[in-house]
Design a protein around this motif. Structure first.
Motif, PDB file in Angstrom:
ATOM      1  N   UNK A  40       0.817  -1.218   0.000  1.00  0.00           N
ATOM      2  CA  UNK A  40       0.000   0.000   0.000  1.00  0.00           C
ATOM      3  C   UNK A  40       0.846   1.261   0.000  1.00  0.00           C
ATOM      4  N   UNK A  41       1.880   1.268   0.860  1.00  0.00           N
ATOM      5  CA  UNK A  41       2.771   2.436   0.900  1.00  0.00           C
ATOM      6  C   UNK A  41       3.490   2.624  -0.435  1.00  0.00           C
ATOM      7  N   UNK A  42       3.943   1.508  -1.007  1.00  0.00           N
ATOM      8  CA  UNK A  42       4.655   1.594  -2.282  1.00  0.00           C
ATOM      9  C   UNK A  42       3.742   2.087  -3.402  1.00  0.00           C
ATOM     10  N   UNK A  43       2.495   1.622  -3.390  1.00  0.00           N
ATOM     11  CA  UNK A  43       1.528   2.085  -4.397  1.00  0.00           C
ATOM     12  C   UNK A  43       1.268   3.580  -4.247  1.00  0.00           C
ATOM     13  N   UNK A  44       1.127   4.023  -3.002  1.00  0.00           N
ATOM     14  CA  UNK A  44       0.874   5.449  -2.763  1.00  0.00           C
ATOM     15  C   UNK A  44       2.054   6.306  -3.216  1.00  0.00           C
ATOM     16  N   UNK A  45       3.278   5.821  -2.946  1.00  0.00           N
ATOM     17  CA  UNK A  45       4.461   6.595  -3.341  1.00  0.00           C
ATOM     18  C   UNK A  45       4.680   6.573  -4.850  1.00  0.00           C
ATOM     19  N   UNK A  46       4.240   5.474  -5.496  1.00  0.00           N
ATOM     20  CA  UNK A  46       4.397   5.384  -6.951  1.00  0.00           C
ATOM     21  C   UNK A  46       3.266   6.091  -7.695  1.00  0.00           C
ATOM     22  N   UNK A  47       2.166   6.396  -6.986  1.00  0.00           N
ATOM     23  CA  UNK A  47       0.993   6.983  -7.644  1.00  0.00           C
ATOM     24  C   UNK A  47       1.311   8.385  -8.169  1.00  0.00           C
ATOM     25  N   UNK A  48       2.028   9.162  -7.362  1.00  0.00           N
ATOM     26  CA  UNK A  48       2.352  10.536  -7.773  1.00  0.00           C
ATOM     27  C   UNK A  48       3.640  10.562  -8.596  1.00  0.00           C
ATOM     28  N   UNK A  49       3.731  11.464  -9.563  1.00  0.00           N
ATOM     29  CA  UNK A  49       4.985  11.612 -10.311  1.00  0.00           C
ATOM     30  C   UNK A  49       6.130  12.004  -9.382  1.00  0.00           C
ATOM     31  N   UNK A  50       7.343  11.659  -9.801  1.00  0.00           N
ATOM     32  CA  UNK A  50       8.516  11.902  -8.958  1.00  0.00           C
ATOM     33  C   UNK A  50       8.658  13.381  -8.591  1.00  0.00           C
ATOM     34  N   UNK A  51       8.419  14.281  -9.550  1.00  0.00           N
ATOM     35  CA  UNK A  51       8.631  15.708  -9.277  1.00  0.00           C
ATOM     36  C   UNK A  51       7.641  16.221  -8.228  1.00  0.00           C
ATOM     37  N   UNK A  52       6.420  15.656  -8.236  1.00  0.00           N
ATOM     38  CA  UNK A  52       5.429  16.073  -7.233  1.00  0.00           C
ATOM     39  C   UNK A  52       5.887  15.641  -5.834  1.00  0.00           C
ATOM     40  N   UNK A  53       6.365  14.386  -5.727  1.00  0.00           N
ATOM     41  CA  UNK A  53       6.846  13.906  -4.425  1.00  0.00           C
ATOM     42  C   UNK A  53       8.078  14.686  -3.969  1.00  0.00           C
ATOM     43  N   UNK A  54       8.946  15.027  -4.924  1.00  0.00           N
ATOM     44  CA  UNK A  54      10.133  15.809  -4.564  1.00  0.00           C
ATOM     45  C   UNK A  54       9.722  17.159  -3.971  1.00  0.00           C
ATOM     46  N   UNK A  55       8.723  17.787  -4.587  1.00  0.00           N
ATOM     47  CA  UNK A  55       8.244  19.081  -4.071  1.00  0.00           C
ATOM     48  C   UNK A  55       7.611  18.907  -2.686  1.00  0.00           C
ATOM     49  N   UNK A  56       6.844  17.812  -2.498  1.00  0.00           N
ATOM     50  CA  UNK A  56       6.204  17.578  -1.196  1.00  0.00           C
ATOM     51  C   UNK A  56       7.252  17.332  -0.101  1.00  0.00           C
ATOM     52  N   UNK A  57       8.257  16.500  -0.410  1.00  0.00           N
ATOM     53  CA  UNK A  57       9.327  16.256   0.568  1.00  0.00           C
ATOM     54  C   UNK A  57      10.095  17.546   0.870  1.00  0.00           C
TER      55      UNK A  57
END
Length: 278
Positions: A40-57
């Protein structure tokens, strides 16, 4: 010396066989719960594009720390994406977060029990010493026996190796609550639950967070070892590079782990500072 050898290996083998025979349904349930959590965690992290997650982090780093931490997070994650290890790093992050989450869920209550009862602390302390001094590779053997190969035995081995700091620091934090405050709470008629939730846990929170920080770091240190039994992630690239003598790939994958470790460490340390100020 002619003293007969203690058949310790036979005893442990017999105990392992007994557990496999009588607790098989429990192991299957644990395997499903951990497997679904990591997935579930992996699916959630893979759901968003990398650049979006980078901005969130980066935003989280800015909120918890300073602009230098945010800048390092942004550049570091861009480097991981550029090297082509983004998906594998998210798999590793899922494994680490699952291990840390279960360690906290189990470790904090055990630490509270140790703080309340000296007899429990006297029993748990040598077990924690044993868990922290036993070579981490040894934990792979029972984990594979009970849970087969894959990410689940990797999480189990990581939990066994990483949970002691959470238990120890929770115990220590609650025991360091000033006696005067505890006596004042008793004088006002607080129940044990009220005293724990409204007094002891808030005061012990920085110590508990420090234990969680150490647990996360120890979980991350297990990713390469866990890859030996089939746990996917960036650790498997390090392990594969070592077995194939590919220094370049091993160095690239190692850099990704270092960047992830620094980000997680600094984020949790800044969270600890904020709890102390609060």
């Amino acid at each position: 010396m002619n003293i007969p050898k203690i058949p310790l290996a036979d005893w442990i083998g017999a105990l392992e066989a007994w557990l496999e025979t009588h607790l098989s349904p429990l192991f299957k349930l644990i395997k499903v719960v951990i497997g679904e959590t990591v997935g579930g965690l992996n699916t959630a992290l893979d759901f968003l594009p990398a650049i979006v997650l980078i901005i969130l982090f980066t935003a989280a780093a800015w909120f918890l720390g300073k602009w230098r931490m945010a800048l390092f997070t942004f550049v570091g994650l861009l480097i991981i994406d550029n090297l082509g290890y983004w998906s594998q790093t998210m798999q590793t992050l899922s494994l680490v977060l699952t291990s840390a989450l279960i360690s906290v869920v189990v470790g904090v209550p055990v630490g509270i029990l140790c703080a309340r009862k000296n007899s429990i602390q006297n029993i748990v302390t040598p077990i924690l010493d044993f868990m922290q001094t036993m070579p981490a590779f040894v934990y792979l053997l029972p984990a594979v026996s009970f849970f087969s190969l894959g990410v689940v035995p990797g999480v189990i081995a990581s939990i066994i190796f990483a949970i002691p700091p959470t238990i120890r620091m929770t115990n220590l934090g609650i025991r360091q609550v000033p006696e005067e405050l505890t006596e004042a709470a008793d004088a006002f008629g607080s129940t044990p639950s009220q005293k724990l939730i409204k007094l002891q846990l808030p005061i012990a929170l920085p110590s508990i967070m420090a234990g969680i920080n150490q647990t996360i770091m120890l979980s991350l240190s297990m990713v390469v070892i866990a890859s030996m039994i089939g746990a996917q992630g960036v650790g498997s690239y390090v392990y594969r590079a070592v077995t194939q003598g590919n220094t370049g790939v091993g160095f690239e994958a190692g850099i990704a782990i270092v960047i992830l470790a620094i980000i997680l460490d600094r984020l949790t340390q800044n969270a600890i500072r904020r709890t102390k100020k609060a």
